[in-house]
Design a protein around this motif. Sequence first.
Motif, PDB file in Angstrom:
ATOM      1  N   ARG A 142      -0.033 -36.361 -22.784  1.00 49.00           N
ATOM      2  CA  ARG A 142       0.768 -36.796 -21.627  1.00 49.00           C
ATOM      3  C   ARG A 142       1.694 -35.683 -21.160  1.00 49.00           C
ATOM      4  NH1 ARG A 142       2.495 -42.232 -20.114  1.00 49.00           N
ATOM      5  NH2 ARG A 142       4.174 -42.099 -18.579  1.00 49.00           N
ATOM      6  N   SER A 143       2.419 -35.076 -22.100  1.00 47.13           N
ATOM      7  CA  SER A 143       3.349 -34.010 -21.724  1.00 47.13           C
ATOM      8  C   SER A 143       2.592 -32.780 -21.237  1.00 47.13           C
ATOM      9  CB  SER A 143       4.242 -33.647 -22.915  1.00 47.13           C
ATOM     10  OG  SER A 143       3.468 -33.263 -24.038  1.00 47.13           O
ATOM     11  N   ALA A 144       1.410 -32.525 -21.808  1.00 44.95           N
ATOM     12  CA  ALA A 144       0.606 -31.384 -21.362  1.00 44.95           C
ATOM     13  C   ALA A 144       0.117 -31.583 -19.937  1.00 44.95           C
ATOM     14  CB  ALA A 144      -0.575 -31.188 -22.305  1.00 44.95           C
ATOM     15  N   ALA A 145      -0.327 -32.800 -19.616  1.00 43.85           N
ATOM     16  CA  ALA A 145      -0.774 -33.089 -18.251  1.00 43.85           C
ATOM     17  C   ALA A 145       0.383 -32.976 -17.273  1.00 43.85           C
ATOM     18  CB  ALA A 145      -1.397 -34.482 -18.193  1.00 43.85           C
ATOM     19  N   THR A 146       1.542 -33.477 -17.672  1.00 45.14           N
ATOM     20  CA  THR A 146       2.730 -33.383 -16.812  1.00 45.14           C
ATOM     21  C   THR A 146       3.098 -31.926 -16.551  1.00 45.14           C
ATOM     22  OG1 THR A 146       3.550 -35.480 -17.721  1.00 45.14           O
ATOM     23  CG2 THR A 146       5.126 -34.092 -16.551  1.00 45.14           C
ATOM     24  N   ALA A 147       3.038 -31.108 -17.617  1.00 48.89           N
ATOM     25  CA  ALA A 147       3.375 -29.689 -17.472  1.00 48.89           C
ATOM     26  C   ALA A 147       2.398 -28.979 -16.543  1.00 48.89           C
ATOM     27  CB  ALA A 147       3.368 -29.014 -18.849  1.00 48.89           C
ATOM     28  N   GLN A 148       1.116 -29.299 -16.660  1.00 52.22           N
ATOM     29  CA  GLN A 148       0.100 -28.683 -15.797  1.00 52.22           C
ATOM     30  C   GLN A 148       0.331 -29.060 -14.336  1.00 52.22           C
ATOM     31  OE1 GLN A 148      -2.582 -26.683 -16.245  1.00 52.22           O
ATOM     32  NE2 GLN A 148      -2.600 -26.460 -18.470  1.00 52.22           N
ATOM     33  N   LEU A 149       0.680 -30.320 -14.100  1.00 48.94           N
ATOM     34  CA  LEU A 149       0.935 -30.761 -12.728  1.00 48.94           C
ATOM     35  C   LEU A 149       2.208 -30.104 -12.180  1.00 48.94           C
ATOM     36  CD1 LEU A 149       0.065 -34.543 -13.197  1.00 48.94           C
ATOM     37  CD2 LEU A 149      -1.176 -32.931 -11.740  1.00 48.94           C
ATOM     38  N   THR A 150       3.236 -30.057 -13.011  1.00 45.67           N
ATOM     39  CA  THR A 150       4.504 -29.441 -12.589  1.00 45.67           C
ATOM     40  C   THR A 150       4.316 -27.972 -12.258  1.00 45.67           C
ATOM     41  OG1 THR A 150       5.727 -30.997 -13.993  1.00 45.67           O
ATOM     42  CG2 THR A 150       6.892 -29.018 -13.256  1.00 45.67           C
TER      43      THR A 150
END
Length: 466
Positions: free
Chosen positions: A179-187
């Motif tokens: 979840r945090s990895a996907a958020t970081a990629q989107l950010t």
Amino acid sequence: MATQKLYAGAKLREMRTRLGLTQKDFAAKLGVSLPYLNQMENNNRPVSTTVVLALAQEFGMDVTELSTGDSERLVSDMREALADPVFADAMPPMADLRLAASNAPALARAFIDLHRSYRQTHERLASLDEALGRQDALTQTSPWDEVRDFFHYCDNYIDAVDRTAEHFAGTVAAPQDIRSAATAQLTARGVVVAFVDMELLREFDTNRKILRLSSRVTPQTQVFQMLLQLALLTQDKLLEATLDLARFHTDAARSIAKIGLANYFAGAALMPYRTFLAAAQDCRHDLERLSLQFGASIEQVAHRLSTLQRPGTKGLPFFFVRVDQAGTITKRHSATRLQFARFGGACPLWNVHQAFETPGRFLRQLAKTPDGVGYILLARDVSKPGGSFGAPIRRYAIALGCEVRHAGSLVYADGLDVSDSGSFEPIGISCRICERKNCHQRSVPPLERQLTINENERGVLPYQVS
């Protein structure tokens, strides 16, 4: 015990063509004579053990690709199409259907497509609705069916997308961090992720680069939708290249397939192939343990299990199906010999229909199809709350199953007597093509059989099947 002969002429021809070899050169590399290769390519002779070993050693071919899974799938689809009353008594022998599926698979698929187009046109004419007044309504094929067939004949496994998703997951320390990895990629791409109280699951504002996700849905659904959006933003070239190879007939089918591929990426990133396969084998395919380990829903785990068909490292061959309360199949895939009807619902004797009556519980069933193959079936409801009082609840049930010979690899087989033939319930595919004569749940007569009506007798059915 007699060994089953392997006929794989079409796949031998396909491999030789892909390698750009003449029959003479191919025969030399396989260590057989030219006439012998010609006979194998035309299915006049089975593929010998020597040739199988040569294919593996000389070309590094995964010999499991020579299996007849595609042929059996085509035979099942052709048989269902030929059961249509339009063909009357024209049902060819089973041997002829198998010969067509193995020797001329492209022709077999063309026949299935032709029948589907006929069936859709016939149903539109019979409906007598406003669509009869539109010229395109009589000629346009269903984009949804076209996409479903694309995944069906790819064994529900898309190698390039699967490996790319696995590579992305490899950058994450643990499944819990996805979840945090996907958020970081989107950010990193300037996308703001916002959780909003709304009915839509996902909404992406392309101008402001805001990804809105529903706060009403489960965390698993939120993560899945984040990964789906990430696929659309970062893997567009890969998705478009895959769509180019598929050659869909309509823009609508291509658009549906693109969403399907993005969904595939999300599932494969959430449950990366090798890690997920190893975990599934370790826990003997316990869906609840896999759900907790990978932060995925039960339905996502079951669907992912049905996609583990990577050449060389295949998982257990499962079938997966999702039905609604009316019995309509909304998702289907089979890596087994069991195939699903294209029209109508699933057999009413399957335990998947009973899952609605026992929410939150897994139901087990030993079943046998008319061809004598035994299966172990697992069913569970996967109803999806609307997230607020008064919001509609989407009610579904899923079924996951495999041939009973794999029972030792399933925790759900524990305690079941798979050696007792009396433990298996007779099931079918759909009533109109089922051969069982005295099924108490039969809704319509079988199209391939003659019926006898006796006004002085009444059994389970109001007719006798010859």
